[in-house]
Structure formats: structure tokens, C-alpha cells
Motif scaffolding. Structure first.
Motif, short mmCIF file in Angstrom:
data_model
loop_
_atom_site.label_atom_id
_atom_site.label_comp_id
_atom_site.label_asym_id
_atom_site.label_seq_id
_atom_site.Cartn_x
_atom_site.Cartn_y
_atom_site.Cartn_z
N LEU A 273 0.86 -1.17 0.00
CA LEU A 273 0.00 0.00 0.00
C LEU A 273 0.90 1.22 0.00
O LEU A 273 1.91 1.25 0.71
CB LEU A 273 -0.92 0.02 1.23
CG LEU A 273 -1.83 -1.19 1.42
CD1 LEU A 273 -2.58 -1.07 2.75
CD2 LEU A 273 -2.81 -1.33 0.28
N TYR A 274 0.56 2.26 -0.76
CA TYR A 274 1.45 3.41 -0.83
C TYR A 274 0.67 4.67 -1.14
O TYR A 274 -0.42 4.64 -1.72
CB TYR A 274 2.55 3.20 -1.88
CG TYR A 274 2.06 2.75 -3.23
CD1 TYR A 274 1.65 3.66 -4.20
CD2 TYR A 274 1.99 1.39 -3.54
CE1 TYR A 274 1.21 3.24 -5.44
CE2 TYR A 274 1.54 0.96 -4.77
CZ TYR A 274 1.14 1.88 -5.72
OH TYR A 274 0.69 1.47 -6.94
N VAL A 275 1.26 5.79 -0.73
CA VAL A 275 0.75 7.12 -1.06
C VAL A 275 1.93 7.96 -1.53
O VAL A 275 3.08 7.75 -1.10
CB VAL A 275 0.05 7.80 0.13
CG1 VAL A 275 -1.24 7.07 0.49
CG2 VAL A 275 0.97 7.88 1.34
N MET A 276 1.67 8.91 -2.40
CA MET A 276 2.71 9.79 -2.94
C MET A 276 2.09 11.13 -3.27
O MET A 276 0.97 11.21 -3.78
CB MET A 276 3.34 9.17 -4.19
CG MET A 276 4.41 10.03 -4.86
SD MET A 276 5.16 9.22 -6.30
CE MET A 276 3.74 9.21 -7.43
N GLY A 277 2.80 12.20 -2.99
CA GLY A 277 2.28 13.51 -3.33
C GLY A 277 3.34 14.58 -3.20
O GLY A 277 4.42 14.36 -2.63
N GLY A 278 3.02 15.75 -3.75
CA GLY A 278 3.94 16.86 -3.66
C GLY A 278 3.58 17.98 -4.62
O GLY A 278 2.69 17.83 -5.47
N PRO A 279 4.29 19.10 -4.50
CA PRO A 279 3.97 20.28 -5.32
C PRO A 279 4.69 20.29 -6.65
O PRO A 279 5.73 19.64 -6.83
CB PRO A 279 4.46 21.43 -4.44
CG PRO A 279 5.66 20.84 -3.73
CD PRO A 279 5.31 19.39 -3.48
N GLY A 280 4.14 21.05 -7.57
CA GLY A 280 4.80 21.35 -8.83
C GLY A 280 5.30 22.78 -8.82
O GLY A 280 4.67 23.66 -8.21
N VAL A 281 6.42 23.03 -9.45
CA VAL A 281 6.99 24.38 -9.53
C VAL A 281 7.30 24.69 -10.98
O VAL A 281 7.45 23.80 -11.82
CB VAL A 281 8.26 24.52 -8.66
CG1 VAL A 281 7.96 24.26 -7.21
CG2 VAL A 281 9.35 23.56 -9.15
N GLY A 282 7.40 25.98 -11.29
CA GLY A 282 7.65 26.40 -12.66
C GLY A 282 6.37 26.91 -13.31
O GLY A 282 5.27 26.71 -12.79
N ALA A 283 6.53 27.56 -14.44
CA ALA A 283 5.39 28.18 -15.12
C ALA A 283 4.89 27.37 -16.30
O ALA A 283 4.15 27.88 -17.12
CB ALA A 283 5.78 29.59 -15.59
N GLY A 295 -2.18 4.01 -4.02
CA GLY A 295 -2.29 2.78 -4.78
C GLY A 295 -2.07 1.53 -3.97
O GLY A 295 -1.65 1.56 -2.79
N VAL A 296 -2.38 0.41 -4.59
CA VAL A 296 -2.14 -0.91 -4.03
C VAL A 296 -1.54 -1.78 -5.13
O VAL A 296 -1.95 -1.70 -6.29
CB VAL A 296 -3.46 -1.53 -3.49
CG1 VAL A 296 -4.53 -1.58 -4.57
CG2 VAL A 296 -3.21 -2.92 -2.91
N SER A 297 -0.54 -2.57 -4.75
CA SER A 297 0.10 -3.46 -5.73
C SER A 297 0.20 -4.86 -5.16
O SER A 297 0.34 -5.05 -3.95
CB SER A 297 1.49 -2.94 -6.11
OG SER A 297 2.38 -3.03 -5.00
#
Length: 304
Positions: A273-283, A295-297
């Protein structure tokens, strides 16, 4: 006789109708390309999104189902301005099915099948964004290991090729006439940690979105794609990873980058079981301000 009061009253009364006429004016569909550029690694050896030069063992199978949310994945700006805003696509949710299998000791293959569940935003100038879901571009990938630490090499080195199939939904802004991404992957497995990096070129048909935003820098085209990751290998049940991915335009346009932090938990010997996230930068107009994946694998044996 000229009556200023009457003229002013008539002008004020006409404003709502003028505004409504502008909002309901003719809109055109966008130039066709797949808005989604993030690729999930079907084998997930180390990172969920960055290759580490390793391949699945022969006969090893990994199947994963992922939920994917993006905030403002398509909006136009001349400089990076984090926070809420409006765009052609403001919220997007996608389901991804990925499959990876080891063929030989040095070769694995895989696939990714994304399906846009829902998305929506606001019209920009004379264009409207996608308001429907549908099948997105399916991806097939193959990776061959050139150097392996398990065979005495000082590090892991592999070449990979990912190809998109031209069957994605045009209504969902999820279709490419052609898409190729050759990559070189490098990695090192140490005592309790793993490092990885990859460099590749994302090749696709060039689309000019200048008529949408009135800015010549808004282009969807070829990119240099770079990624780096560090993962913890401590612990039998839980480990973390930090990945950075960036796109450097080769046909004009603006760069964009993302920082993604993930936690993976081995719920069972063959299930993660996993989670992932974060911000994007740039224009870059197609860099989301925030991304989240859960997700689950299930694998025939423990992957990592």
C-alpha cells in the motif's frame, strides 16, 4: 436633446448582457495532445516514478491499481505563482492500471493503462477545456539492464523505451498521434538506501497553444525529461522515497518540475500500500500545482 442621465442608465443596463455575450461566445477545442506526462514505473523498483537501472526477476509479476489526483494541471501563467487559481483544467482524477513482468534476468516489460475519471475547469479566451473522462494514452515499456550490482558491477545501468499508443480519448484531452520516450537509468543500492536517476527525451507532435493564452511560450512539444530519487531500504514493513522530476522544453515553452514524497508499506508479503504527493513548480502550463497518488500493488514475490 442630449441627456447624460439617460445615456448612463442605458449603458449600465447593457453591461450584464454584454458580459453574458462574451461568456457565451464561440469556443474552440484545444489542439490535440495528452495532458498527462507523468509515467508510473510498472516495476516500482526503488521509486514509483523514477527508474533505478534495475529489472524485475525472471517470471516476477507486479500489478498495481492507482488513484491519481491533480490540482490545476492546465493553467496559464507567466511566472510560478503557487496557490489556488483557475484554468482550463482545475481538478482531474485518473485511475491507472500498471503491469510489470520480468522476462529475463536483464529484461523486463510493462504497461500502463490510464483512465480519466473526471475533470473540469473554466473556458479561457476562445477555448474550452475537456469536461469529460475517458481512456487516456496507454503506454508500453521495455527495459534492459546493461550493468548490474548483483553481477559485480559498481552500479546499475539500464536503457528503457516507453511508447504511447494512439488510442486515447480526444474528448478527454488524452490522445497523442505518436509518443516515444527513450531513457537511460542509473542506480546504486547501498546499505539501507538506494539512489537512482534517469534522463530521457519525450518525443511527440508539437502543438502551439499561443492562440489560447496569447503567449508564444505555451507550447506542447518535445522535452528533455530528468528524474532523481533516493529511497530508504530500512525496515521490513515501511519505507520512504523522495523523487524529483523535471521537464526541459526542446521546442520552446516553459520548464516545470515536481517534488514527490512517497511512503510504501508492505501490508502483506506480496502486497504493498502506498501514497505519494507533492507540489509542482515552474510556469509550465501542464505542470500541476499539486499531485497525489494512492495505490495498491500485488506481486508474485516481494518487489523491494
Amino acid at each position: 436633446m442630449f441627456r447624460p442621465a439617460s445615456v448612463l442608465a442605458a449603458a449600465l443596463l447593457s453591461l450584464p448582457f454584454s458580459a453574458h455575450a462574451l461568456e457565451s461566445g464561440p469556443k474552440q477545442p484545444l489542439p490535440m495532445f495528452d495532458l498527462q506526462r507523468l509515467r508510473l514505473d510498472p516495476s516500482a523498483l526503488g521509486s514509483l516514478v523514477v527508474g533505478t537501472g534495475r529489472t524485475l526477476a525472471p517470471g516476477q509479476l507486479r500489478v498495481a491499481l492507482n488513484y491519481h489526483y491533480e490540482q490545476l494541471p492546465m493553467h496559464f501563467q507567466t511566472r510560478w505563482e503557487p496557490g489556488a487559481g483557475t484554468g482550463l483544467v482545475e481538478n482531474k482524477m485518473t485511475a491507472h492500471l500498471t503491469v510489470g513482468v520480468g522476462v529475463l534476468s536483464w529484461l523486463d516489460v510493462g504497461g500502463e493503462l490510464p483512465f480519466v475519471l473526471t475533470q473540469g475547469g473554466k473556458p479561457t479566451l476562445e477555448y474550452f477545456g475537456p469536461k469529460t473522462g475517458g481512456l487516456a494514452t496507454p503506454w508500453l515499456t521495455a527495459r534492459a539492464a546493461l550493468l548490474r550490482q548483483t553481477k559485480g558491477a559498481p552500479f546499475n545501468l539500464a536503457v528503457g523505451l516507453t511508447a504511447g499508443l494512439p488510442v486515447g480519448s480526444r474528448e478527454a484531452q488524452a490522445h497523442e498521434d505518436y509518443a516515444w520516450q527513450p531513457r537511460l537509468q542509473l542506480g546504486y543500492v547501498g546499505e539501507g538506501f538506494q539512489l537512482g536517476g534517469e534522463a530521457g527525451v519525450f518525443l511527440r507532435k508539437r502543438q502551439d497553444l499561443g492562440p489560447v493564452s496569447y503567449d508564444p511560450h505555451d507550447i506542447a512539444g518535445n522535452e528533455l525529461r530528468l528524474g532523481a530519487t533516493v529511497t530508504s531500504l530500512h525496515g521490513e514493513t515501511t519505507r520512504g522515497e523522495v523523487s524529483v522530476i523535471t521537464g526541459v522544453p526542446l521546442d520552446g515553452g516553459r520548464w516545470g518540475a515536481e517534488l514527490l514524497i512517497a511512503i510504501r508499506r508492505h501490508a502483506l508479503s506480496r502486497m504493498d500500500l502506498y501514497v505519494m504527493g507533492g507540489p509542482g513548480v515552474g510556469a509550465g502550463f501542464d505542470t500541476p500545482t499539486f499531485r497525489f497518488v494512492a495505490g495498491v500493488s500485488i506481486a508474485t514475490s516481494k518487489v523491494d
